[in-house]
Write a protein that holds these residues in place. Structure first.
Motif: not given
Ligand code: ZN
Ligand code: URQ
Ligand code: ZN
Length: 483
Positions: A59, A150, A183, A238, A316
């Protein structure tokens, strides 16, 4: 160029053993005790150290155009910083602007990523829906090596998608043998709370966590899980930051649903007190979503990793410098969301995971490399120390230590969320495609040496297995003529 890593203890997801590792032509050729070094081979002394699969960060967002600016880290500097920290592959994100072609965006990100110095792959975000998106998802799976899509459930009026799109896209993922990732924050609640908080005159970074309470994350995680459950689609959530989202994952997994969860190194160690810091820049530097949480959530996340209820760790990595964060100086909703960590994840997790007894070295390998490789279908090429695997390795010095700082890190950002943290356990050597790219504090990377890694769909593996089994089944074996 061949390389013999001698005298170390190889640690894999399965266990550990004293063994040498011989690499040539970018792949692992032999693993075993007392290997000879063929003439011309470079020898790395790994005595007293561990030899592990190179970290995989599933990520990152290198040079992401986002919230009116572009993340400061690019694919070369980001993959170089990864090497300095023992990570040898990133999975980044193609994020098409809504109403634009997924394939065109994919090509754009491929072009940006060509400067990478280590291997990389892409999740592709489904940021809108149409027959074209439906077709492009098929092309991306069949011809571009994408097996994960995603979905942002937050970021209203930007890249957030409604439930209708989640349903259609998850169903398409299931059809294609791809995995849906999310997300998970309820973007409508976030938007409503942001307006309410601004109305009360709260414009600073302290407003950020107030607009995204854990319940907002837990609701979205559960909603995504239920949609995936009804559609039979595998799901990967995530950056789980709190008890509320992890509880939803645990319930689903106990019911046998194929749901995976990721934890960020930041969320495992940093709490929401950062938003109450008197220095605006310091607090704004920590604005990312989901936000850093009240302290009790960290231990809950660690326990979820220990129990196998969260499977991967990531960063991230989405960096914005002080001048970029200042875009939200008078309105916290305008502060670009994102923090870094690609260089520090492995040491932070070793020090606070293995160093405290929370994780064994093998569990460390699972959550920093092998599980991500298996979930995203690139194992054992990646995430393993086995003959035929890519020679992506890290020689890990458990006695080495360093102090993390923006003054010394290789990340292209002027802030480090782990600033001042002393960590014990560092990479003495990072090996990418059989080449030593990090050695005793020095990078030896080559811009453009990184490769795009195709990730096949899951059912193609099952189809292949089905063919193998069919070939083995008694019906297919020619019967001997009756005696
Ligand atoms: Zn995110
Ligand atoms: O939401 C994400 O994962 C990207 C846009 C990075 N920013 C963040 O705050 N997590
Ligand atoms: Zn992200």
């Amino acid at each position: 160029m061949s390389l013999l890593i001698r005298g170390g203890t190889v640690v894999t997801a399965e266990g550990s053993a004293r063994a040498d590792v011989y690499c040539a032509d970018g792949v692992i050729k032999a693993v075993g005790p007392n290997l000879d070094a063929p003439s011309g081979a470079r020898v790395v002394d790994a005595g007293g150290q561990y030899v592990m699969p190179g970290g995989i960060d599933p990520h990152t967002h290198m040079q992401l155009p986002f919230m009116g600016t572009v993340a400061s880290e690019d694919f070369f500097t980001g993959t170089a910083a990864a090497a300095a920290g023992g990570t040898t592959m990133i999975i980044d994100f193609v994020i098409p602007a809504p109403q634009t072609s997924l394939l065109t965006a994919y090509d754009q990100w491929r072009e940006w990523a060509q400067k990478s110095c280590q291997d990389y792959s892409f999740h592709v975000a489904v940021t809108w829906w149409s027959d074209e998106v439906y077709r492009d998802m098929g092309t991306l799976v069949k011809d571009r090596g994408v097996n994960s899509f995603k979905h942002f459930m937050a970021y209203k009026n930007a890249i957030m998608v409604p439930d209708e799109n989640l349903v259609k896209s998850f169903a398409r993922c299931q059809e294609l043998g791809a995995i849906a990732t999310v997300h998970a924050e309820n973007g409508e609640l976030v938007f409503h709370l942001q307006q309410e908080i601004l109305k009360r005159g709260i414009t600073g970074p302290e407003g950020h966590p107030l607009s995204r309470p854990p319940e907002v994350e837990g609701e979205a995680a559960n909603r995504a899980i239920r949609i995936a459950q009804v559609l039979g689609a595998p799901l990967y959530i995530v950056h789980n930051s709190c008890k509320e989202s992890v509880e939803a994952i645990i319930r689903a997994r106990l019911e046998g649903q194929r749901v995976y969860g990721e934890a960020l190194a930041g969320h495992l160690l940093i709490d929401d007190s950062v938003y109450r810091h008197p220095d605006w820049n310091y607090a704004a530097a920590h604005v990312m979503s989901p936000p850093f949480r009240p302290k009790e959530n960290q231990e809950y996340l660690w326990r979820a990793l220990q129990s196998g209820n969260l499977q991967t760790t990531a960063t991230d990595h989405c960096c914005f410098c002080a001048d970029q964060k200042a875009m939200g100086r008078t309105d916290f909703t305008k502060i670009p969301n994102g923090t870094g960590g690609v260089e520090d994840r492995m040491s932070v997790l070793w020090h606070h995971g293995v160093g405290t007894g929370r994780l064994t070295p093998s569990e460390f390998v699972k959550v920093t490399s092998t599980n991500a490789a298996q979930i995203f279908n690139i194992y054992p090429r990646k995430g393993s120390v086995s003959v035929g695997a890519d020679a992506d390795l890290v020689v890990w010095d458990p006695e080495g230590s360093r102090t993390i700082s923006a003054k010394t890190h290789h990340q292209k950002v002027d802030f480090n969320i782990f600033e001042g943290m002393n960590v014990k356990g560092i990479p003495s050597h990072t090996i990418s495609q059989g080449k030593v790219v990090w050695e005793k504090g020095q990078l030896n990377v080559e811009q453009g040496a990184g490769r795009y890694i195709n990730r096949p769909p899951f059912h193609s593996m099952f189809e292949a297995l089905a063919k193998v089994n069919a070939a083995r089944s008694p019906r297919s074996v020619p019967r001997k003529a009756a005696q």
